[in-house]
Design a protein around this motif. Sequence first.
Motif, PDB file in Angstrom:
ATOM      1  N   VAL A  52     -21.977 -76.041  38.129  1.00 49.88           N
ATOM      2  CA  VAL A  52     -22.461 -74.806  37.512  1.00 49.88           C
ATOM      3  C   VAL A  52     -23.796 -75.035  36.818  1.00 49.88           C
ATOM      4  CG1 VAL A  52     -21.299 -75.078  35.277  1.00 49.88           C
ATOM      5  CG2 VAL A  52     -21.756 -72.793  36.165  1.00 49.88           C
ATOM      6  N   GLY A  75     -16.365 -69.528  38.599  1.00 52.59           N
ATOM      7  CA  GLY A  75     -15.740 -68.726  37.550  1.00 52.59           C
ATOM      8  C   GLY A  75     -15.317 -69.552  36.363  1.00 52.59           C
ATOM      9  N   LEU A  93     -15.958 -74.201  32.758  1.00 51.80           N
ATOM     10  CA  LEU A  93     -16.828 -73.261  33.455  1.00 51.80           C
ATOM     11  C   LEU A  93     -17.354 -73.900  34.725  1.00 51.80           C
ATOM     12  CD1 LEU A  93     -17.367 -73.018  30.115  1.00 51.80           C
ATOM     13  CD2 LEU A  93     -18.541 -71.013  30.960  1.00 51.80           C
ATOM     14  N   LYS A 128     -24.069 -66.899  27.438  1.00 50.89           N
ATOM     15  CA  LYS A 128     -25.496 -67.059  27.156  1.00 50.89           C
ATOM     16  C   LYS A 128     -25.770 -68.210  26.190  1.00 50.89           C
ATOM     17  CE  LYS A 128     -27.330 -64.100  24.480  1.00 50.89           C
ATOM     18  NZ  LYS A 128     -27.920 -62.875  23.906  1.00 50.89           N
ATOM     19  N   TYR A 139     -25.042 -65.251  33.564  1.00 51.53           N
ATOM     20  CA  TYR A 139     -23.696 -65.120  33.015  1.00 51.53           C
ATOM     21  C   TYR A 139     -23.810 -64.687  31.563  1.00 51.53           C
ATOM     22  CZ  TYR A 139     -18.727 -65.889  33.648  1.00 51.53           C
ATOM     23  OH  TYR A 139     -17.384 -65.726  33.813  1.00 51.53           O
ATOM     24  N   GLN A 140     -23.762 -63.406  31.335  1.00 45.92           N
ATOM     25  CA  GLN A 140     -24.028 -62.848  30.015  1.00 45.92           C
ATOM     26  C   GLN A 140     -23.046 -63.358  28.967  1.00 45.92           C
ATOM     27  OE1 GLN A 140     -24.073 -58.607  30.004  1.00 45.92           O
ATOM     28  NE2 GLN A 140     -24.813 -58.437  27.908  1.00 45.92           N
ATOM     29  N   LYS A 141     -21.823 -63.510  29.334  1.00 50.34           N
ATOM     30  CA  LYS A 141     -20.818 -63.942  28.368  1.00 50.34           C
ATOM     31  C   LYS A 141     -21.070 -65.349  27.862  1.00 50.34           C
ATOM     32  CE  LYS A 141     -15.806 -64.490  27.868  1.00 50.34           C
ATOM     33  NZ  LYS A 141     -14.502 -64.380  28.557  1.00 50.34           N
ATOM     34  N   SER A 165     -19.002 -73.007  38.876  1.00 51.97           N
ATOM     35  CA  SER A 165     -19.846 -72.043  39.585  1.00 51.97           C
ATOM     36  C   SER A 165     -19.033 -70.913  40.204  1.00 51.97           C
ATOM     37  CB  SER A 165     -20.650 -72.758  40.678  1.00 51.97           C
ATOM     38  OG  SER A 165     -19.794 -73.449  41.563  1.00 51.97           O
TER      39      SER A 165
END
Length: 229
Positions: free
Chosen positions: A52, A8, A4, A75, A71-73, A6
């Motif tokens: 990130v 994507g 992960l 969390k 970034y909801q996915k 910043s």
Amino acid sequence: MTILHSEGIFTHEICWCSCPGSDATDWHLHLLRERLLPASITKPRTAFTCDVLNHFLINALECKTSAMSFYQKLKRELMRVSHQWRDLKHRKWFGFGHDSEKDPRQGRLALFCPACPQPGINLPPDWRTQYSSDTVMRQYVVDGNFTAQHMKMNKPELDVSLSDGKGYMVSEAPYQAHLQQSTCSSHRAVNAANINKSNLWSTGISAIACARHGCFIPHSVVDLQKGER
């Protein structure tokens, strides 16, 4: 491995070191050397770049951006790893990041008021004879916030503290033992207002601060239990 950044989420095939003497238990160290913070220590499959994590920290502090909005996915993993990242940076800032055998004592991961008199830091060696006791005397104030409530966790055993008692908050176990022995019965109005809130782990927060400059004192902030008890 899922990495992960910043910019994507990226999936890369990782070829772990297979040299003689290499061990799978050291995979997380290989990632750290490449400035990648693994989501787990044992056989990591997800890692976060330093960019990130710094980006999330700045958004949380300056823009008050929640982890879900950021970034909801991600969390759950993002919150857990960001806590580890902040703890690592704190230990590095206070001189404990490069010596694994040296453990910070109570309050050693927090800054004391830099303007208050401190022998050996901002006072000359002959300060006892050069200044009067009123000049170098420290003054403290105590204040509390009765609206900073914290609800009980469904699974408190999963809440692992990374720096219990090493910052501004006091150590949890000795503090809870002190509350069990406390016989204070003052502030009954506030106590009665919170006594029926059984879903709350704490009903407020109280801190000791420097009276002259307003800086919190390390290892002096406590959660309030049923008012000011």
